[in-house]
Structure formats: structure tokens, C-alpha cells
Design a protein around this motif. Structure first.
Motif, short mmCIF file in Angstrom:
data_model
loop_
_atom_site.label_atom_id
_atom_site.label_comp_id
_atom_site.label_asym_id
_atom_site.label_seq_id
_atom_site.Cartn_x
_atom_site.Cartn_y
_atom_site.Cartn_z
N VAL A 1 -4.46 33.03 -4.80
CA VAL A 1 -3.29 32.50 -4.12
C VAL A 1 -2.98 33.38 -2.92
CG1 VAL A 1 -0.81 32.03 -4.33
CG2 VAL A 1 -2.32 31.59 -6.27
N VAL A 2 -2.74 32.74 -1.78
CA VAL A 2 -2.36 33.46 -0.57
C VAL A 2 -0.86 33.29 -0.36
CG1 VAL A 2 -2.66 33.69 1.92
CG2 VAL A 2 -4.62 33.10 0.48
N ASP A 3 -0.15 34.40 -0.35
CA ASP A 3 1.28 34.39 -0.01
C ASP A 3 1.38 34.84 1.44
OD1 ASP A 3 3.97 34.67 0.29
OD2 ASP A 3 4.29 35.96 -1.45
N GLY A 4 1.50 33.87 2.33
CA GLY A 4 1.45 34.18 3.76
C GLY A 4 2.70 34.83 4.30
N ALA B 1 -4.64 28.24 -3.54
CA ALA B 1 -3.30 27.87 -3.13
C ALA B 1 -2.83 28.76 -1.99
CB ALA B 1 -2.31 27.95 -4.30
N VAL B 2 -1.98 28.19 -1.14
CA VAL B 2 -1.32 28.95 -0.08
C VAL B 2 0.16 28.60 -0.14
CG1 VAL B 2 -1.03 29.30 2.41
CG2 VAL B 2 -3.33 28.97 1.45
N LEU C 1 -8.30 26.44 2.28
CA LEU C 1 -8.10 25.87 0.95
C LEU C 1 -9.34 25.11 0.49
CD1 LEU C 1 -4.43 24.55 1.22
CD2 LEU C 1 -5.26 26.25 -0.42
N LYS C 2 -9.70 25.33 -0.76
CA LYS C 2 -10.82 24.59 -1.36
C LYS C 2 -10.35 23.19 -1.76
CE LYS C 2 -11.43 27.59 -4.62
NZ LYS C 2 -11.84 28.32 -5.86
N GLU C 3 -11.27 22.31 -2.07
CA GLU C 3 -10.88 20.98 -2.55
C GLU C 3 -10.00 21.13 -3.79
OE1 GLU C 3 -12.88 16.83 -4.25
OE2 GLU C 3 -14.16 18.49 -3.54
N VAL D 1 -2.01 18.54 -1.59
CA VAL D 1 -3.24 18.95 -2.27
C VAL D 1 -4.41 18.63 -1.36
CG1 VAL D 1 -4.70 18.64 -4.30
CG2 VAL D 1 -2.19 18.50 -4.52
N ARG D 2 -5.27 19.61 -1.17
CA ARG D 2 -6.40 19.51 -0.25
C ARG D 2 -7.46 18.55 -0.79
NH1 ARG D 2 -9.34 19.15 3.50
NH2 ARG D 2 -10.21 20.81 4.81
#
Length: 335
Positions: free
Chosen positions: A34-37, A100-101, A233-235, A309-310
Motif C-alpha cells: 500500500v502506498v500512502d502518498g 493500493a494507493v 497500480l496492478k490489475e 479499482v484498476r
């Protein structure tokens, strides 16, 4: 970034806004990345860690990175912090794809609480507002920007109806004495505009919002961060974005509308290339805070969460969702 409100009595304690709703949207699982930007005080990152996820936290404020050291130490290697812009989040992943981002847009409680940062006029301090502590400050903008540009900044980024009057007042005052502190500017605006006894919002609030957004290029950063999130993001990956005012939300709303709808070109040009949707949305529209949350944390009132959702479609390079009127005119020094 996270929930802090300002009243005449001072700041409201740091509380992550829409925390449960963000965690449901992100759906962080054990071992996921998970990326917390917008790391801030680490409220969202901590919850993702408790779900067993690995977290990469990003913040351009060096104070936020320093204050997160204890959480890094307690994470047993599951939390990594990077000092930088969230629009550059791709650089923090070293080619790895994220599950997730999450992006919580705005100013953090730590920044508001420290008078020397100059984000709030509730505590007198230098007119600064720089999240990264470098580049042009709010004082530089107020004291040296052309009046016509100040009008656009206050009117567009602050949605201030008295933008012209305030800008012209600043132009006259700075010829005699430059603005240096938050109280100095706030008092000058109040003296010009006036304030009724029943006004809940200080007359300088929208000008301070506009200056902060301009100094930190917040809307441009948001747009670039959305595009960067799409790339990393991945699928099946989830993107969750919390905004706090209409300009931010308009960008995010338009972004998801474009990315979930795809593009089929004009019906008059049937051979135009079809661009596949890069996101799907489980829920249409925004998620608003509950009345109970607003009662606990007044700043949550303006918050909106949008998420998607990607898909497996290639990331799109276009930034057509970022075409708000006049924004190209509002240039700011990069950090």
C-alpha cells in the motif's frame, strides 16, 4: 491532509478523516503493498500496517518524515518512508506494482499547529506555508506578485468574492510595508472586509487557502499523483482519494469519470480508436462523513472520498481531466 479543524478557540486534535471508509476502499490485506502518498501523521498508514500490509509512506514535509521514525521502528520492516512529492510516487516503488494507493489531500494537523509554519492565522507566525520548507513562500507571493495575478489566485483558488478589493489593498500596503506574518495579513483583510459578530468564518480564510494551494502547487500535484497512481497500480489495485474542497474534488471526480468511462471517440467518427477504461468504480459518486464523525471532528464536514479499482487496461498518459479554467496562469515555484 487529516482531520484538523480551526475554530476561534484554536486547533482541533488530529483525527484521520473517513478512516473506516478509506480502509474499506483500500482493502489492505496481509503482504499487500500500500502506498500512502500523503503520510502526514501516519493515521492511515498505521491502520494499513495493522491489517498486515507493507506500506510505503511519502511526504514532502521533512517534519512528517522525522515524526514517523517511531512508527517505522515499530513496524518490523513493513513501513518505509520517502521524503518527496506524491506526484513522484512511482520513484519510491523501484518498479514494483502496488495493491493500493491512498491520498488524503490538504494540510496536516502538524502543519496547522506550528505557528512557525505560517499555515494558520490562529497562531501568529511567519507568512510561510511551504510544505517542503523551500521555494517561494506565501510572503513572497503576497509581496511581489502582480495585482492581477493575486486577483486570480484569490478568486480561483480561494473562491473569494472580494478578491479584487483584497489584492488592491495588498498592492497599496506593501509599497509602504511588506507583509511578514500571518496575523498581519489576516488583520489587514479583516479591517478591509469587516466581520459581523455572527460570522463563523474569518474573512481571511479563503485567501489563506488560496495562498497555500498556490505556494505548494496542490492542484497540479494532485493531478500528477492521480496519473502516477494509475501507472503503479496492478490489475485489481485500489485508489482512494480524500478531498476537502470543491477544486480538489472536481479534479478527482472528473478523473474517475474519464478513466471509468473509457473513450469511444465521436459517433460521427466510427473509426476513432477506442480507449479502454483503466478503472471501475464500485460506488458511483462520493462517500461523505457520517453525522457522528462530523460531530467528533468538525473539519470532516467538507471531506469527500472517491475510489476506484484498476483494470488491466494500459495507463493513460493524457491529463485532460486537469483543465480547470485559468489554472495554467497560476504558476508557482517548484520545491
Amino acid at each position: 491532509m487529516t482531520g484538523v479543524g480551526l475554530t476561534e478557540r484554536g486547533p482541533v486534535r488530529h483525527v484521520p478523516v473517513l478512516l473506516e471508509e478509506v480502509m474499506q476502499a483500500v482493502a489492505a490485506g496481509p503482504g499487500e503493498l500500500v502506498v500512502d502518498g500523503t503520510f502526514g501523521a501516519g493515521g492511515y498508514a498505521k491502520m494499513a500496517l495493522e491489517e498486515g500490509a507493507r506500506v510505503i509512506g511519502i511526504d514532502r514535509d521533512p517534519d512528517a518524515i522525522r515524526s514517523g521514525a517511531a512508527l517505522v521502528a515499530a513496524s518490523a520492516g513493513k513501513l518505509t518512508l520517502f521524503h518527496g512529492r506524491f506526484s513522484k510516487l512511482e520513484e519510491s516503488l523501484n518498479g514494483e506494482k502496488a495493491d493500493a494507493v491512498m491520498l488524503d489531500i490538504g494540510v496536516s494537523s502538524m502543519q496547522l499547529d506550528e505557528a512557525e509554519r505560517g499555515f494558520s492565522f490562529m497562531r501568529d507566525g511567519p507568512l510561510d506555508m511551504r510544505m517542503a520548507r523551500k521555494g517561494a513562500s506565501a510572503a513572497d507571493v503576497v509581496n511581489f506578485t502582480k495585482t492581477a495575478d493575486l486577483i486570480r489566485i484569490f478568486g480561483i483558488l480561494g473562491e473569494e468574492k472580494n478578491a479584487g478589493r483584497i489584492a488592491r489593498m495588498i498592492e497599496k500596503r506593501r509599497l509602504m510595508q511588506k507583509f511578514e506574518t500571518t496575523k498581519d495579513l489576516a488583520d489587514a483583510i479583516q479591517s478591509l472586509v469587516g466581520r459581523r459578530h455572527d460570522d463563523k468564518i474569518h474573512p481571511a480564510t479563503r485567501v489563506f487557502q488560496a495562498l497555500r494551494i498556490h505556494v505548494n502547487d496542490e492542484l497540479g500535484e494532485l493531478a500528477r499523483a492521480l496519473a502516477a497512481s494509475e501507472k503503479v497500480l496492478k490489475e485489481g489495485g485500489r485508489l482512494a482519494v480524500v478531498t476537502f474542497h470543491s477544486l480538489e474534488d472536481r479534479i478527482v471526480k472528473k478523473y474517475f469519470a474519464e478513466r471509468t468511462g473509457g473513450s469511444r471517440g465521436s459517433r460521427h467518427l466510427p473509426e476513432t480508436e477506442v480507449i479502454a477504461a483503466s478503472f471501475t468504480q464500485v460506488k458511483k459518486g462520493a462517500v461523505d462523513p457520517s453525522e457522528a464523525e462530523i460531530a467528533r471532528n468538525p473539519r470532516a464536514r467538507s471531506a469527500k472520498l472517491r475510489f476506484g479499482v484498476r483494470t488491466d487496461a494500459p495507463a493513460r498518459a493524457d491529463m485532460s481531466f486537469f483543465d480547470l479554467p485559468h489554472l495554467p496562469l497560476l504558476q508557482t515555484a517548484l520545491d
